[in-house]
Design a protein around this motif. Structure first.
Motif, short mmCIF file in Angstrom:
data_model
loop_
_atom_site.label_atom_id
_atom_site.label_comp_id
_atom_site.label_asym_id
_atom_site.label_seq_id
_atom_site.Cartn_x
_atom_site.Cartn_y
_atom_site.Cartn_z
N ALA A 92 0.82 -1.29 0.06
CA ALA A 92 0.00 -0.05 0.12
C ALA A 92 0.85 1.26 -0.09
O ALA A 92 0.36 2.21 -0.37
CB ALA A 92 -0.99 0.05 1.21
N TYR B 94 -6.11 -2.64 0.81
CA TYR B 94 -6.77 -2.73 2.41
C TYR B 94 -7.96 -3.56 2.48
O TYR B 94 -8.34 -3.96 3.34
CB TYR B 94 -6.89 -1.15 2.97
CG TYR B 94 -5.68 -1.12 3.67
CD1 TYR B 94 -5.39 -1.04 5.16
CD2 TYR B 94 -4.56 -0.33 2.99
CE1 TYR B 94 -4.32 -0.84 5.57
CE2 TYR B 94 -3.25 0.11 3.57
CZ TYR B 94 -3.27 -0.17 5.13
OH TYR B 94 -2.23 0.02 5.75
N ILE C 274 -4.78 1.64 -3.20
CA ILE C 274 -4.73 1.45 -1.51
C ILE C 274 -6.13 1.01 -1.11
O ILE C 274 -5.86 0.20 -0.20
CB ILE C 274 -4.53 2.81 -1.04
CG1 ILE C 274 -3.10 3.32 -1.56
CG2 ILE C 274 -4.71 3.07 0.28
CD1 ILE C 274 -2.69 4.91 -1.29
#
Length: 160
Positions: A57, A103, A99
């Motif tokens: 990330a 996640y 990102i």
């Protein structure tokens, strides 16, 4: 345009990037597999997926920061209404989406971490997902507005 405002924004971008880089180098390295924290049997299989997800990330995060600095330099050079600005906004949007996706893929591991250790992993993961989605939507709206402004400017240039 006043360069002071863009200089302030560039400094803010650097002040965001430096602590994240420090966490990458020093903070996440404290989660090393040999740490006694990971000795618990419930956590033994979570260390690598969590570390890999966090480090992956960081790549789109720093790319987005670089694209933001490029966008601010275009504004400094009075090239805000250009295709290169639209491209920078598009890259920022894609990085924010990346990102969020990373996640979302990391959430099962954060849930298991939370279940085993009472860590606020789920809340942190949800915050990162929500914040990056807000950035993606904001960049998409700005990209669309900038494309429309470039098109209007081109039409006005043809009329005059």
């Amino acid at each position: 345009m006043d360069r002071g405002s863009t200089l302030f924004l560039k400094a803010a971008i650097l002040f965001i990037g430096i602590p994240v880089l420090a966490v990458c180098i020093f903070g996440l390295s404290r989660l090393h597999p040999d740490s006694p924290y990971w000795a618990l049997p419930e956590l033994a299989n979570l260390q690598y997926p969590i570390l890999i997800g966090m480090y992956l990330a960081m790549i789109p995060f720093f790319i987005a920061l670089y694209q933001t600095l490029k966008l601010l330099s275009y504004i400094d050079r009075n090239e805000a209404f250009s295709e290169s600005s639209v491209k920078a906004l598009k890259n920022i949007k894609y990085c924010a989406i990346a990102i969020s996706i990373l996640y979302v893929l990391e959430m099962p591991f954060l849930y298991l971490l939370t279940k085993a250790d009472d860590a606020p992993g789920i809340l942190i993961g949800l915050f990162v997902i929500f914040a990056s989605l807000v950035v993606a939507v904001f960049a998409a709206v700005l990209q669309r507005l900038l494309q429309d402004a470039i098109q209007i400017k081109a039409e006005n240039d043809l009329i005059v």
